[in-house]
Design a protein around this motif. Sequence first.
Motif, PDB file in Angstrom:
ATOM      1  N   GLY A  20     -21.277  32.105  62.581  1.00  0.00           N
ATOM      2  CA  GLY A  20     -21.254  33.831  62.110  1.00  0.00           C
ATOM      3  C   GLY A  20     -23.114  34.129  62.973  1.00  0.00           C
ATOM      4  N   ASN A  21     -23.836  32.870  63.373  1.00  0.00           N
ATOM      5  CA  ASN A  21     -24.982  32.824  63.975  1.00  0.00           C
ATOM      6  C   ASN A  21     -25.232  32.649  64.903  1.00  0.00           C
ATOM      7  N   VAL A  22     -25.264  32.298  65.950  1.00  0.00           N
ATOM      8  CA  VAL A  22     -25.540  30.953  67.291  1.00  0.00           C
ATOM      9  C   VAL A  22     -26.641  30.717  66.880  1.00  0.00           C
ATOM     10  N   GLU A  23     -28.071  31.337  66.544  1.00  0.00           N
ATOM     11  CA  GLU A  23     -29.039  30.510  66.627  1.00  0.00           C
ATOM     12  C   GLU A  23     -29.498  29.808  65.408  1.00  0.00           C
ATOM     13  N   GLU A  24     -28.579  30.022  64.553  1.00  0.00           N
ATOM     14  CA  GLU A  24     -28.227  29.062  63.113  1.00  0.00           C
ATOM     15  C   GLU A  24     -27.352  28.042  63.422  1.00  0.00           C
ATOM     16  N   ALA A  25     -26.219  28.026  63.965  1.00  0.00           N
ATOM     17  CA  ALA A  25     -25.679  26.430  64.483  1.00  0.00           C
ATOM     18  C   ALA A  25     -26.208  25.951  64.907  1.00  0.00           C
ATOM     19  N   LEU A  26     -27.196  26.692  65.966  1.00  0.00           N
ATOM     20  CA  LEU A  26     -27.861  25.941  67.380  1.00  0.00           C
ATOM     21  C   LEU A  26     -28.782  24.899  66.361  1.00  0.00           C
ATOM     22  N   SER A  27     -29.256  25.505  65.272  1.00  0.00           N
ATOM     23  CA  SER A  27     -30.710  24.618  64.028  1.00  0.00           C
ATOM     24  C   SER A  27     -29.265  23.538  63.490  1.00  0.00           C
ATOM     25  N   PHE A  28     -28.444  24.100  62.703  1.00  0.00           N
ATOM     26  CA  PHE A  28     -27.373  23.418  61.845  1.00  0.00           C
ATOM     27  C   PHE A  28     -27.363  21.749  63.092  1.00  0.00           C
ATOM     28  N   TYR A  29     -26.640  22.027  64.274  1.00  0.00           N
ATOM     29  CA  TYR A  29     -26.010  21.323  64.551  1.00  0.00           C
ATOM     30  C   TYR A  29     -27.580  20.177  64.900  1.00  0.00           C
ATOM     31  N   GLY A  30     -28.164  20.737  65.547  1.00  0.00           N
ATOM     32  CA  GLY A  30     -29.436  19.981  65.842  1.00  0.00           C
ATOM     33  C   GLY A  30     -30.023  19.216  65.109  1.00  0.00           C
ATOM     34  N   ILE A  32     -28.689  17.345  62.910  1.00  0.00           N
ATOM     35  CA  ILE A  32     -27.817  16.410  62.621  1.00  0.00           C
ATOM     36  C   ILE A  32     -27.341  15.401  64.000  1.00  0.00           C
ATOM     37  N   PHE A  33     -27.186  16.410  65.342  1.00  0.00           N
ATOM     38  CA  PHE A  33     -27.066  15.748  66.746  1.00  0.00           C
ATOM     39  C   PHE A  33     -28.393  15.873  67.479  1.00  0.00           C
ATOM     40  N   ASP A  34     -28.289  15.084  68.376  1.00  0.00           N
ATOM     41  CA  ASP A  34     -29.787  15.337  69.423  1.00  0.00           C
ATOM     42  C   ASP A  34     -28.931  15.733  70.500  1.00  0.00           C
ATOM     43  N   PHE A  35     -28.627  16.746  71.528  1.00  0.00           N
ATOM     44  CA  PHE A  35     -28.352  17.443  72.026  1.00  0.00           C
ATOM     45  C   PHE A  35     -29.228  18.354  73.506  1.00  0.00           C
ATOM     46  N   GLU A  36     -28.314  18.389  74.410  1.00  0.00           N
ATOM     47  CA  GLU A  36     -29.173  19.552  75.117  1.00  0.00           C
ATOM     48  C   GLU A  36     -28.132  20.808  75.197  1.00  0.00           C
ATOM     49  N   LEU A  37     -29.183  21.671  75.390  1.00  0.00           N
ATOM     50  CA  LEU A  37     -28.029  23.082  75.491  1.00  0.00           C
ATOM     51  C   LEU A  37     -27.572  23.609  76.867  1.00  0.00           C
ATOM     52  N   ARG A  38     -27.056  23.490  77.768  1.00  0.00           N
ATOM     53  CA  ARG A  38     -26.317  23.579  78.646  1.00  0.00           C
ATOM     54  C   ARG A  38     -26.410  25.325  78.962  1.00  0.00           C
ATOM     55  N   GLY A  39     -26.657  25.320  78.100  1.00  0.00           N
ATOM     56  CA  GLY A  39     -26.593  27.128  78.633  1.00  0.00           C
ATOM     57  C   GLY A  39     -26.412  28.122  78.001  1.00  0.00           C
ATOM     58  N   SER A  40     -26.751  29.853  77.759  1.00  0.00           N
ATOM     59  CA  SER A  40     -25.589  31.019  77.263  1.00  0.00           C
ATOM     60  C   SER A  40     -25.939  31.972  77.130  1.00  0.00           C
ATOM     61  N   HIS A  41     -25.486  32.822  76.262  1.00  0.00           N
ATOM     62  CA  HIS A  41     -24.996  34.531  76.783  1.00  0.00           C
ATOM     63  C   HIS A  41     -25.915  35.560  75.868  1.00  0.00           C
ATOM     64  N   LEU A  42     -26.793  35.742  76.524  1.00  0.00           N
ATOM     65  CA  LEU A  42     -27.675  37.150  75.413  1.00  0.00           C
ATOM     66  C   LEU A  42     -26.560  38.365  75.915  1.00  0.00           C
ATOM     67  N   ASP A  43     -26.839  39.145  74.460  1.00  0.00           N
ATOM     68  CA  ASP A  43     -26.225  40.346  74.671  1.00  0.00           C
ATOM     69  C   ASP A  43     -27.195  41.433  75.202  1.00  0.00           C
ATOM     70  N   GLU A  44     -27.103  42.563  75.145  1.00  0.00           N
ATOM     71  CA  GLU A  44     -27.660  43.567  75.183  1.00  0.00           C
ATOM     72  C   GLU A  44     -29.105  43.678  74.386  1.00  0.00           C
ATOM     73  N   ALA A  45     -29.324  43.373  73.666  1.00  0.00           N
ATOM     74  CA  ALA A  45     -30.458  43.464  72.311  1.00  0.00           C
ATOM     75  C   ALA A  45     -31.232  42.075  72.413  1.00  0.00           C
ATOM     76  N   GLY A  46     -30.578  41.077  73.771  1.00  0.00           N
ATOM     77  CA  GLY A  46     -31.692  40.005  73.833  1.00  0.00           C
ATOM     78  C   GLY A  46     -31.135  38.885  72.921  1.00  0.00           C
ATOM     79  N   ARG A  47     -29.998  39.505  71.507  1.00  0.00           N
ATOM     80  CA  ARG A  47     -29.484  38.221  70.545  1.00  0.00           C
ATOM     81  C   ARG A  47     -28.739  37.355  71.566  1.00  0.00           C
ATOM     82  N   THR A  48     -28.818  35.712  71.242  1.00  0.00           N
ATOM     83  CA  THR A  48     -27.259  34.646  71.907  1.00  0.00           C
ATOM     84  C   THR A  48     -26.123  34.972  71.273  1.00  0.00           C
ATOM     85  N   THR A  49     -25.140  35.218  72.315  1.00  0.00           N
ATOM     86  CA  THR A  49     -23.610  35.160  71.089  1.00  0.00           C
ATOM     87  C   THR A  49     -22.813  34.000  71.703  1.00  0.00           C
TER      88      THR A  49
END
Length: 156
Positions: A20-30, A32-49
């Motif tokens: 539903g929300n990528v930032e919330e998903a990163l927080s949820f999975y983060g 539980i798990f130790d990981f590094e973000l490989r990259g991300s895409h932002l929409d025109e409004a600057g939200r991570t999609t």
Amino acid sequence: MANNSRPNLVGINHVALEVGNVEEALSFYGAIFDFELRGSHLDEAGRTTMAFIDMGDQFLALSEGRKQGPDDARHFGLVVDDRSKVRELAELAGARMVEGSFNFFDPWGNRVEVVEYRDVQFAKTDAVLNAMQISPDKSERARAELREKGIGVAPT
């Protein structure tokens, strides 16, 4: 290539999960798990999609836009070096646990199964294992499955 000229499947590059929300998903999975973000895409409004969680030579893509209901039997498996704290961390993060297992549902209904690297039959290269600082040890069951396929694995 096989005798019938069809391409052989050799692995999975990535799995894409709709959330539903990528930032919330990163927080949820983060949580539980130790990981590094490989990259991300932002929409025109600057939200991570869309975000890409690194898993050595593979990745997990989180994509905004989940519309279907929760999964039941459909799931995907994540491999970790040590799953001993997964249940506790997933519960603390708000996951709904599947009774008697290391399976859980994320807040968007994706069902996740967690297994240890030593217990699965796939084997990462020494270079990937070294970069990820993961032991190459395999359980006897996993070594037997690999041997059945003609893939030699050193005893642990």
